[in-house]
Design a protein around this motif. Sequence first.
Motif, PDB file in Angstrom:
ATOM      1  N   ALA A  52       0.666  -1.364   0.017  1.00 35.06           N
ATOM      2  CA  ALA A  52      -0.198   0.014  -0.110  1.00 35.06           C
ATOM      3  C   ALA A  52       0.846   1.475  -0.149  1.00 35.06           C
ATOM      4  CB  ALA A  52      -0.988   0.032   1.104  1.00 35.06           C
ATOM      5  N   MET A  53       2.111   1.413   0.777  1.00 33.44           N
ATOM      6  CA  MET A  53       2.673   2.343   0.705  1.00 33.44           C
ATOM      7  C   MET A  53       3.855   2.527  -0.084  1.00 33.44           C
ATOM      8  SD  MET A  53       0.569   3.988   2.861  1.00 33.44           S
ATOM      9  CE  MET A  53       1.394   5.466   2.705  1.00 33.44           C
ATOM     10  N   LYS A  54       4.591   1.456  -0.574  1.00 32.62           N
ATOM     11  CA  LYS A  54       6.034   1.479  -1.155  1.00 32.62           C
ATOM     12  C   LYS A  54       5.752   0.916  -2.728  1.00 32.62           C
ATOM     13  CE  LYS A  54       8.739   1.582   2.822  1.00 32.62           C
ATOM     14  NZ  LYS A  54      10.063   1.154   3.540  1.00 32.62           N
ATOM     15  N   LEU A  55       5.259  -0.329  -2.506  1.00 32.98           N
ATOM     16  CA  LEU A  55       5.249  -1.091  -4.214  1.00 32.98           C
ATOM     17  C   LEU A  55       4.080  -1.859  -4.174  1.00 32.98           C
ATOM     18  CD1 LEU A  55       7.178  -1.350  -6.699  1.00 32.98           C
ATOM     19  CD2 LEU A  55       7.828  -3.464  -5.463  1.00 32.98           C
ATOM     20  N   PRO A  56       3.113  -1.529  -5.146  1.00 32.82           N
ATOM     21  CA  PRO A  56       3.193  -0.298  -5.876  1.00 32.82           C
ATOM     22  C   PRO A  56       3.075   1.103  -5.400  1.00 32.82           C
ATOM     23  CG  PRO A  56       1.775  -2.036  -6.748  1.00 32.82           C
ATOM     24  CD  PRO A  56       2.225  -2.398  -5.609  1.00 32.82           C
ATOM     25  N   GLY A  57       2.348   0.763  -4.296  1.00 33.15           N
ATOM     26  CA  GLY A  57       2.269   2.299  -3.287  1.00 33.15           C
ATOM     27  C   GLY A  57       0.810   2.868  -3.307  1.00 33.15           C
ATOM     28  N   PRO A  58       0.784   3.862  -2.915  1.00 37.33           N
ATOM     29  CA  PRO A  58      -0.658   4.447  -2.634  1.00 37.33           C
ATOM     30  C   PRO A  58      -1.512   4.636  -4.061  1.00 37.33           C
ATOM     31  CG  PRO A  58       0.891   5.953  -1.494  1.00 37.33           C
ATOM     32  CD  PRO A  58       1.596   4.807  -2.279  1.00 37.33           C
ATOM     33  N   GLY A  59      -2.781   4.205  -3.798  1.00 39.08           N
ATOM     34  CA  GLY A  59      -3.590   4.166  -4.726  1.00 39.08           C
ATOM     35  C   GLY A  59      -3.826   2.757  -5.357  1.00 39.08           C
ATOM     36  N   SER A  60      -2.880   1.698  -4.835  1.00 38.78           N
ATOM     37  CA  SER A  60      -3.058   0.442  -5.329  1.00 38.78           C
ATOM     38  C   SER A  60      -4.423  -0.084  -4.503  1.00 38.78           C
ATOM     39  CB  SER A  60      -1.937  -0.453  -4.974  1.00 38.78           C
ATOM     40  OG  SER A  60      -1.043  -0.023  -5.470  1.00 38.78           O
ATOM     41  N   ILE A  61      -4.943  -1.104  -5.403  1.00 35.34           N
ATOM     42  CA  ILE A  61      -6.136  -1.937  -4.784  1.00 35.34           C
ATOM     43  C   ILE A  61      -5.684  -3.300  -4.798  1.00 35.34           C
ATOM     44  CG2 ILE A  61      -8.326  -2.622  -5.398  1.00 35.34           C
ATOM     45  CD1 ILE A  61      -8.304   0.420  -4.591  1.00 35.34           C
ATOM     46  N   TYR A  62      -5.936  -4.040  -3.532  1.00 34.71           N
ATOM     47  CA  TYR A  62      -5.778  -5.533  -3.254  1.00 34.71           C
ATOM     48  C   TYR A  62      -6.859  -6.108  -3.922  1.00 34.71           C
ATOM     49  CZ  TYR A  62      -2.582  -7.918  -0.019  1.00 34.71           C
ATOM     50  OH  TYR A  62      -1.864  -8.646   0.558  1.00 34.71           O
ATOM     51  N   GLY A  79       3.981 -15.636   0.188  1.00 36.05           N
ATOM     52  CA  GLY A  79       2.680 -15.882  -0.564  1.00 36.05           C
ATOM     53  C   GLY A  79       2.753 -15.094  -1.765  1.00 36.05           C
ATOM     54  N   LYS A  80       1.635 -14.804  -2.384  1.00 33.27           N
ATOM     55  CA  LYS A  80       1.600 -13.989  -3.735  1.00 33.27           C
ATOM     56  C   LYS A  80       0.182 -13.301  -3.339  1.00 33.27           C
ATOM     57  CE  LYS A  80       3.851 -17.148  -6.994  1.00 33.27           C
ATOM     58  NZ  LYS A  80       3.418 -17.932  -8.081  1.00 33.27           N
ATOM     59  N   ALA A  81       0.512 -11.857  -3.998  1.00 34.86           N
ATOM     60  CA  ALA A  81      -0.726 -10.839  -3.930  1.00 34.86           C
ATOM     61  C   ALA A  81      -0.928 -10.516  -5.606  1.00 34.86           C
ATOM     62  CB  ALA A  81      -0.383  -9.664  -3.214  1.00 34.86           C
ATOM     63  N   THR A  82      -2.189 -10.149  -5.590  1.00 31.12           N
ATOM     64  CA  THR A  82      -2.635  -9.733  -6.972  1.00 31.12           C
ATOM     65  C   THR A  82      -3.096  -8.390  -6.633  1.00 31.12           C
ATOM     66  OG1 THR A  82      -3.426 -12.005  -7.745  1.00 31.12           O
ATOM     67  CG2 THR A  82      -4.268  -9.706  -9.110  1.00 31.12           C
ATOM     68  N   ILE A  83      -2.584  -7.359  -7.376  1.00 30.75           N
ATOM     69  CA  ILE A  83      -2.863  -5.880  -7.039  1.00 30.75           C
ATOM     70  C   ILE A  83      -3.225  -5.454  -8.243  1.00 30.75           C
ATOM     71  CG2 ILE A  83      -1.557  -3.922  -6.383  1.00 30.75           C
ATOM     72  CD1 ILE A  83      -2.053  -5.738  -4.294  1.00 30.75           C
ATOM     73  N   LEU A  84      -4.132  -4.143  -8.257  1.00 35.56           N
ATOM     74  CA  LEU A  84      -4.120  -3.389  -9.335  1.00 35.56           C
ATOM     75  C   LEU A  84      -3.786  -2.015  -8.825  1.00 35.56           C
ATOM     76  CD1 LEU A  84      -6.376  -2.556 -11.837  1.00 35.56           C
ATOM     77  CD2 LEU A  84      -8.091  -1.998 -10.001  1.00 35.56           C
ATOM     78  N   PRO A  85      -2.483  -1.838  -9.658  1.00 37.00           N
ATOM     79  CA  PRO A  85      -1.684  -0.491  -9.462  1.00 37.00           C
ATOM     80  C   PRO A  85      -2.542   0.856  -9.829  1.00 37.00           C
ATOM     81  CG  PRO A  85      -0.719  -1.856 -11.160  1.00 37.00           C
ATOM     82  CD  PRO A  85      -1.858  -2.552 -10.665  1.00 37.00           C
ATOM     83  N   PRO A  86      -2.120   1.833  -9.118  1.00 35.29           N
ATOM     84  CA  PRO A  86      -2.812   3.013  -9.735  1.00 35.29           C
ATOM     85  C   PRO A  86      -2.903   3.525 -11.061  1.00 35.29           C
ATOM     86  CG  PRO A  86      -0.913   3.407  -8.448  1.00 35.29           C
ATOM     87  CD  PRO A  86      -1.052   2.142  -8.365  1.00 35.29           C
TER      88      PRO A  86
END
Length: 139
Positions: free
Chosen positions: A70-80, A130-137
Amino acid sequence: MMGKSIKELNIGDEASMSRTVTEADVILFGGVSGDFNPAHFDEEYARKTLFKGRIAHGMIAASYATAVLAMKLPGPGSIYLGQEMKFLAPVRFGDTVIAKVEVLEKNEGKNRVILRTYCTNQDGKLILDGKATILPPIK
């Protein structure tokens, strides 16, 4: 402040943070989550478990990995969008947890990234993987 868009991310990019788990953290986490398992709060009970003493909630370490996302990579605006994880070792009071994420895959067409999420303790022992799937900003 916005995090990195999918075009700014590269396979192999990494970020991390570390925190030392305190008793106050465990008490506050229990209050927020509603998880008052005696493995975290009752030393007499916990001494009789396979861990031989109280341990922190595994989700505390997982939340540190979330903070890196949330704060570094990808960072703010990302959606888990999703998370897989395995808890491999306990987190003890006073342990320093190093949470790390690494970009494994990108799908620019769907604006999705898959990142490895893992935590080690101060001795380098892997405690969560683990592994996370993220929607970057989108910028």
